[in-house]
Design a protein around this motif. Sequence first.
Motif, PDB file in Angstrom:
ATOM      1  N   PRO A  40      82.370  89.120 -16.823  1.00  0.00           N
ATOM      2  CA  PRO A  40      81.770  89.192 -17.917  1.00  0.00           C
ATOM      3  C   PRO A  40      82.161  89.974 -19.113  1.00  0.00           C
ATOM      4  O   PRO A  40      82.643  91.170 -18.594  1.00  0.00           O
ATOM      5  N   VAL A  41      82.673  89.517 -20.304  1.00  0.00           N
ATOM      6  CA  VAL A  41      83.366  90.538 -21.199  1.00  0.00           C
ATOM      7  C   VAL A  41      82.396  90.429 -22.541  1.00  0.00           C
ATOM      8  O   VAL A  41      82.952  91.458 -23.375  1.00  0.00           O
ATOM      9  N   THR A  42      81.687  89.616 -23.071  1.00  0.00           N
ATOM     10  CA  THR A  42      80.996  89.657 -23.992  1.00  0.00           C
ATOM     11  C   THR A  42      79.451  89.173 -23.772  1.00  0.00           C
ATOM     12  O   THR A  42      79.211  88.531 -22.896  1.00  0.00           O
ATOM     13  N   LEU A  43      78.553  90.223 -24.193  1.00  0.00           N
ATOM     14  CA  LEU A  43      77.000  90.103 -24.103  1.00  0.00           C
ATOM     15  C   LEU A  43      76.391  90.019 -25.249  1.00  0.00           C
ATOM     16  O   LEU A  43      76.595  90.560 -26.174  1.00  0.00           O
ATOM     17  N   PHE A  44      75.396  89.142 -25.307  1.00  0.00           N
ATOM     18  CA  PHE A  44      74.573  88.768 -26.449  1.00  0.00           C
ATOM     19  C   PHE A  44      72.948  89.029 -26.018  1.00  0.00           C
ATOM     20  O   PHE A  44      72.523  88.296 -24.929  1.00  0.00           O
ATOM     21  N   PHE A  45      72.287  89.890 -26.374  1.00  0.00           N
ATOM     22  CA  PHE A  45      71.050  90.281 -25.811  1.00  0.00           C
ATOM     23  C   PHE A  45      69.979  90.422 -26.788  1.00  0.00           C
ATOM     24  O   PHE A  45      70.196  90.926 -27.893  1.00  0.00           O
ATOM     25  N   GLY A  46      68.970  89.736 -26.606  1.00  0.00           N
ATOM     26  CA  GLY A  46      67.771  89.733 -27.785  1.00  0.00           C
ATOM     27  C   GLY A  46      66.724  88.644 -27.455  1.00  0.00           C
ATOM     28  O   GLY A  46      66.362  88.076 -26.324  1.00  0.00           O
ATOM     29  N   LYS A  47      66.565  87.665 -28.547  1.00  0.00           N
ATOM     30  CA  LYS A  47      65.595  86.613 -28.547  1.00  0.00           C
ATOM     31  C   LYS A  47      66.489  85.367 -28.870  1.00  0.00           C
ATOM     32  O   LYS A  47      67.180  85.369 -29.856  1.00  0.00           O
ATOM     33  N   ARG A  48      66.582  84.345 -28.007  1.00  0.00           N
ATOM     34  CA  ARG A  48      67.127  83.160 -28.160  1.00  0.00           C
ATOM     35  C   ARG A  48      66.289  82.300 -29.253  1.00  0.00           C
ATOM     36  O   ARG A  48      65.108  82.313 -29.175  1.00  0.00           O
ATOM     37  N   ARG A  49      67.100  81.486 -29.993  1.00  0.00           N
ATOM     38  CA  ARG A  49      66.582  80.804 -31.228  1.00  0.00           C
ATOM     39  C   ARG A  49      66.512  79.340 -30.547  1.00  0.00           C
ATOM     40  O   ARG A  49      67.167  79.124 -29.552  1.00  0.00           O
ATOM     41  N   PRO A  50      65.862  78.649 -31.371  1.00  0.00           N
ATOM     42  CA  PRO A  50      65.881  76.997 -30.920  1.00  0.00           C
ATOM     43  C   PRO A  50      67.198  76.548 -30.718  1.00  0.00           C
ATOM     44  O   PRO A  50      67.451  75.502 -29.876  1.00  0.00           O
ATOM     45  N   ASP A  51      68.232  76.834 -31.446  1.00  0.00           N
ATOM     46  CA  ASP A  51      69.687  76.137 -31.137  1.00  0.00           C
ATOM     47  C   ASP A  51      70.471  76.749 -30.163  1.00  0.00           C
ATOM     48  O   ASP A  51      71.649  76.581 -30.218  1.00  0.00           O
ATOM     49  N   GLN A  80      78.224  96.417 -30.257  1.00  0.00           N
ATOM     50  CA  GLN A  80      79.218  96.017 -31.582  1.00  0.00           C
ATOM     51  C   GLN A  80      78.190  95.706 -32.743  1.00  0.00           C
ATOM     52  O   GLN A  80      78.594  95.350 -33.888  1.00  0.00           O
ATOM     53  N   GLY A  81      76.903  96.094 -32.412  1.00  0.00           N
ATOM     54  CA  GLY A  81      76.028  95.958 -33.716  1.00  0.00           C
ATOM     55  C   GLY A  81      75.138  94.676 -33.661  1.00  0.00           C
ATOM     56  O   GLY A  81      74.936  94.135 -32.668  1.00  0.00           O
ATOM     57  N   LYS A  82      74.165  94.733 -34.472  1.00  0.00           N
ATOM     58  CA  LYS A  82      73.191  94.003 -34.563  1.00  0.00           C
ATOM     59  C   LYS A  82      73.763  92.404 -35.032  1.00  0.00           C
ATOM     60  O   LYS A  82      74.736  92.368 -35.794  1.00  0.00           O
ATOM     61  N   ILE A  83      73.186  91.251 -34.172  1.00  0.00           N
ATOM     62  CA  ILE A  83      73.424  89.939 -34.631  1.00  0.00           C
ATOM     63  C   ILE A  83      72.189  89.182 -35.299  1.00  0.00           C
ATOM     64  O   ILE A  83      71.356  89.323 -34.415  1.00  0.00           O
ATOM     65  N   MET A  84      72.153  88.637 -36.477  1.00  0.00           N
ATOM     66  CA  MET A  84      70.971  87.885 -36.687  1.00  0.00           C
ATOM     67  C   MET A  84      71.337  86.614 -37.142  1.00  0.00           C
ATOM     68  O   MET A  84      72.276  86.538 -38.105  1.00  0.00           O
ATOM     69  N   ASN A  85      70.891  85.567 -36.657  1.00  0.00           N
ATOM     70  CA  ASN A  85      70.994  84.219 -37.014  1.00  0.00           C
ATOM     71  C   ASN A  85      69.830  83.717 -37.747  1.00  0.00           C
ATOM     72  O   ASN A  85      68.893  84.054 -37.653  1.00  0.00           O
ATOM     73  N   ARG A  86      70.106  83.071 -38.958  1.00  0.00           N
ATOM     74  CA  ARG A  86      68.999  82.570 -39.848  1.00  0.00           C
ATOM     75  C   ARG A  86      68.578  81.212 -39.462  1.00  0.00           C
ATOM     76  O   ARG A  86      69.391  80.457 -38.932  1.00  0.00           O
TER      77      ARG A  86
END
Length: 86
Positions: A40-51, A80-86
């Motif tokens: 594993p080299v990239t991790l996204f951690f949070g709440k999954r959106r419908p898409d 690497q900071g926050k990611i926010m998808n609209r």
Amino acid sequence: MPLHQELDKKLSKIYEPSTRVDDVFKGYDITFLTNKEGEPVTLFFGKRRPDGTISGERYTRVIKRKPNSMEVLSSHWDNQGKIMNR
């Protein structure tokens, strides 16, 4: 802030090379991408959106290897900071 010890242990395993893995960890959605060695080299951690994308934090892994070898000397995860998808 370092990753949770149990999550770090999960991300220290070898998975199928060059894939995306969607999972859940302690009530949070996670997605991680593996390199050609299956690490594993990239991790996204949070709440999954419908898409399928995740709104939360992104981490990348730095792997240091023994010269002329694939042996891992050390590795750590950088936020690497926050990611926010609209």
